[in-house]
Enzyme design. Structure first.
Site, short mmCIF file in Angstrom:
data_model
loop_
_atom_site.label_atom_id
_atom_site.label_comp_id
_atom_site.label_asym_id
_atom_site.label_seq_id
_atom_site.Cartn_x
_atom_site.Cartn_y
_atom_site.Cartn_z
N LYS A 72 57.52 -18.51 90.57
CA LYS A 72 58.64 -18.34 89.63
C LYS A 72 58.97 -16.87 89.34
CE LYS A 72 57.95 -22.81 87.39
NZ LYS A 72 57.78 -23.55 86.14
N ASP A 108 63.39 -24.86 82.65
CA ASP A 108 62.21 -25.31 81.89
C ASP A 108 62.46 -25.13 80.39
OD1 ASP A 108 60.65 -26.01 84.09
OD2 ASP A 108 59.77 -24.01 84.27
P1 NAP Z 1 49.63 -21.24 83.76
O1 NAP Z 1 50.73 -20.27 83.78
O2 NAP Z 1 48.58 -21.19 84.82
O3 NAP Z 1 48.92 -21.18 82.31
C1 NAP Z 1 47.78 -21.96 82.05
C2 NAP Z 1 47.39 -21.80 80.58
O4 NAP Z 1 46.26 -22.68 80.36
C3 NAP Z 1 46.95 -20.41 80.19
O5 NAP Z 1 47.31 -20.16 78.85
C4 NAP Z 1 45.44 -20.50 80.34
O6 NAP Z 1 44.73 -19.59 79.51
C5 NAP Z 1 45.18 -21.90 79.84
N1 NAP Z 1 43.90 -22.41 80.36
C6 NAP Z 1 43.65 -22.79 81.63
N2 NAP Z 1 42.36 -23.19 81.74
C7 NAP Z 1 41.80 -23.02 80.51
C8 NAP Z 1 40.50 -23.25 79.97
N3 NAP Z 1 39.49 -23.72 80.75
N4 NAP Z 1 40.28 -22.99 78.66
C9 NAP Z 1 41.29 -22.53 77.88
N5 NAP Z 1 42.53 -22.28 78.33
C10 NAP Z 1 42.79 -22.53 79.63
O7 NAP Z 1 50.21 -22.74 83.85
P2 NAP Z 1 51.66 -23.26 83.38
O8 NAP Z 1 52.60 -23.14 84.51
O9 NAP Z 1 51.97 -22.66 82.07
O10 NAP Z 1 51.35 -24.82 83.21
C11 NAP Z 1 50.56 -25.30 82.14
C12 NAP Z 1 50.68 -26.83 82.10
O11 NAP Z 1 52.02 -27.17 81.80
C13 NAP Z 1 50.34 -27.51 83.43
O12 NAP Z 1 49.58 -28.65 83.16
C14 NAP Z 1 51.69 -27.90 83.98
O13 NAP Z 1 51.64 -29.06 84.78
C15 NAP Z 1 52.48 -28.16 82.71
N6 NAP Z 1 53.95 -27.99 82.88
C16 NAP Z 1 54.73 -29.05 82.62
C17 NAP Z 1 56.10 -28.93 82.78
C18 NAP Z 1 57.00 -30.12 82.52
O14 NAP Z 1 58.14 -30.13 82.99
N7 NAP Z 1 56.53 -31.09 81.76
C19 NAP Z 1 56.68 -27.71 83.18
C20 NAP Z 1 55.82 -26.61 83.42
C21 NAP Z 1 54.45 -26.78 83.28
P3 NAP Z 1 44.38 -18.09 80.01
O15 NAP Z 1 45.62 -17.27 79.74
O16 NAP Z 1 43.22 -17.72 79.18
O17 NAP Z 1 44.07 -18.20 81.49
#
Ligand code: NAP
Length: 283
Positions: A72, A108
Site C-alpha cells: 500500500k 479502507d
Molecule cells: P499491520 O500494519 O501489520 O499492523 C499490525 C498491528 O498489530 C500493529 O499495531 C502491531 O503492533 C499489532 N500486533 C501484531 N502482533 C502483535 C502482538 N503479538 N502483540 C501486540 N500487538 C501486535 O496490519 P494491518 O494491515 O493494520 O492489519 C491489522 C488487521 O486488520 C489484520 O487482521 C487485517 O486482516 C485487518 N484488516 C481488515 C480490513 C477490513 O476490511 N476489515 C482492512 C485492513 C486490515 P506493533 O506496531 O507493535 O508491531
C-alpha cells in the site's frame, strides 16, 4: 500481456499473499448482478515485482485493481495523483487509470467508518472518546476517520513509537499497553486494529470489565467473523461491529472506478461471504 476477451474489463488484487482474499467474490458477484462484462482476479506479487506490474497495469490487461499488504505504501509512491483520503493516510489501496495517469485512492477509510455508521448508528455521542488498539495500516484508516468525525482518540500499541507517529499525524494520543484498563473506563468506542484474534494468530487478551455498557466494540478482523473480543463484548451486552462490513463498504469505491454501475451491499452478498468464511475457518 494478459489475454483479453473483447469488451471484458479486468481488475485484480495485488498483494503478497492474496489467496485468502474474499475480494474476487465481492466484485465478481457485482459484475454478474449488474450484467457487466468484467472479472476480478488475484495477482500474488512480491515487493520486487509489484512496481513494474502496477506501472504497467493497462498494458498488463487491467483497468485497475486493489492493493493490499505489503504494497500500500509502494502504491502511494507510484500513483501520479491521489485522492484526499490516500494523501491523509499515506497509503493507496485502489489503483485505476484516468487520462493516461495512474490514480490512487484509499477506500479502507470509507469502509471503516461506513461500517461503523451502519452497524452502530448513533455511536458518535457528545465528547466521544475512542480507543484504537494497534498502529499499523488498519489503525491509520481508523484513526484518520475517527478524528475526521471529531472523536477524541487514544491509540494503544505494543510498539509505542509507532503509536506516537500515528498520534502526531492525526492529533490523537499515544499510549503503551499498560494504559489500556484506565482508558477503557471512559471509552465510547473500542476498536481492535491489531492482527491479534485473527484465525491462525495469537488471541487478543483484554479484560473488558472497565468498559461502559454503552460502549461500542469494533473489530476490523473478519476471519473469524466473530472474534473472541466481539464474543466477549456481545456477552457483556455491548453493541458489536465486525470487520466484514468494512471489507464490503470499501469495495464499492474501486468497483465504480473500474467497472462503473451502482454496486449494492445486499444481504445475499453478505450471506455468501459469511458462509465462505465459516466453511473455511478452522474451528
Ligand atoms: P499491520 O500494519 O501489520 O499492523 C499490525 C498491528 O498489530 C500493529 O499495531 C502491531 O503492533 C499489532 N500486533 C501484531 N502482533 C502483535 C502482538 N503479538 N502483540 C501486540 N500487538 C501486535 O496490519 P494491518 O494491515 O493494520 O492489519 C491489522 C488487521 O486488520 C489484520 O487482521 C487485517 O486482516 C485487518 N484488516 C481488515 C480490513 C477490513 O476490511 N476489515 C482492512 C485492513 C486490515 P506493533 O506496531 O507493535 O508491531
Amino acid at each position: 500481456m494478459g489475454e483479453m476477451r473483447a469488451g471484458l474489463r479486468r481488475a485484480c488484487l495485488m498483494g503478497h499473499p492474496v489467496a485468502h482474499s474474499r475480494s474476487p467474490m465481492i466484485h465478481n458477484y457485482w459484475c454478474q448482478q449488474l450484467g457487466i462484462a468484467g472479472v476480478y482476479e488475484l495477482k500474488d506479487l512480491t515487493p520486487e515485482a509489484f512496481p513494474a506490474f502496477a506501472r504497467g497495469l493497462g498494458t498488463n490487461g487491467y483497468v485497475g485493481g486493489n492493493v493490499t499488504v505489503p504494497h500500500k505504501e509502494a502504491a502511494f509512491r507510484l500513483a501520479n495523483a491521489r485522492d484526499a483520503a490516500a494523501e491523509a493516510v499515506g497509503a493507496v489501496n485502489v489503483l485505476w487509470a484516468e487520462n493516461g495517469k495512474l490514480m490512487g485512492g484509499n477506500s479502507d477509510t470509507h469502509g471503516f467508518i461506513a461500517n461503523l455508521d451502519e452497524r452502530a448508528p448513533g455511536w458518535k455521542v457528545p465528547g466521544c472518546r475512542a480507543v484504537v488498539l494497534g498502529a499499523g495500516g488498519a489503525a491509520r484508516s481508523a484513526v484518520y476517520m475517527l478524528r475526521e468525525r471529531g472523536a477524541d482518540v487514544d491509540i494503544v500499541n505494543r510498539t509505542l513509537p509507532r503509536a506516537q507517529e500515528l498520534a502526531g499525524r492525526f492529533g490523537a494520543r499515544a499510549h503503551a499497553m499498560d494504559a489500556l484498563a484506565r482508558l477503557l473506563a471512559t471509552a465510547d468506542v473500542l476498536v481492535n486494529c491489531t492482527s491479534l484474534g485473527m484465525a491462525g494468530k495469537e488471541a487478543l487478551r483484554i479484560d473488558l470489565a472497565p468498559l461502559k455498557r454503552s460502549a461500542v466494540v469494533y473489530d476490523v478482523i473478519y476471519v473469524p467473523l466473530e472474534t473472541a473480543l466481539l464474543k466477549a463484548a456481545r456477552e457483556r451486552g455491548h453493541r458489536t461491529v465486525d470487520g466484514l462490513g468494512m471489507l464490503l463498504h470499501q469495495a464499492g469505491y474501486g468497483f465504480r472506478k473500474w467497472f462503473g454501475g451502482s454496486p449494492q451491499m445486499t444481504p445475499e452478498l453478505r450471506a455468501l461471504l459469511e458462509a465462505d468464511i465459516v466453511a473455511k475457518t478452522p474451528k
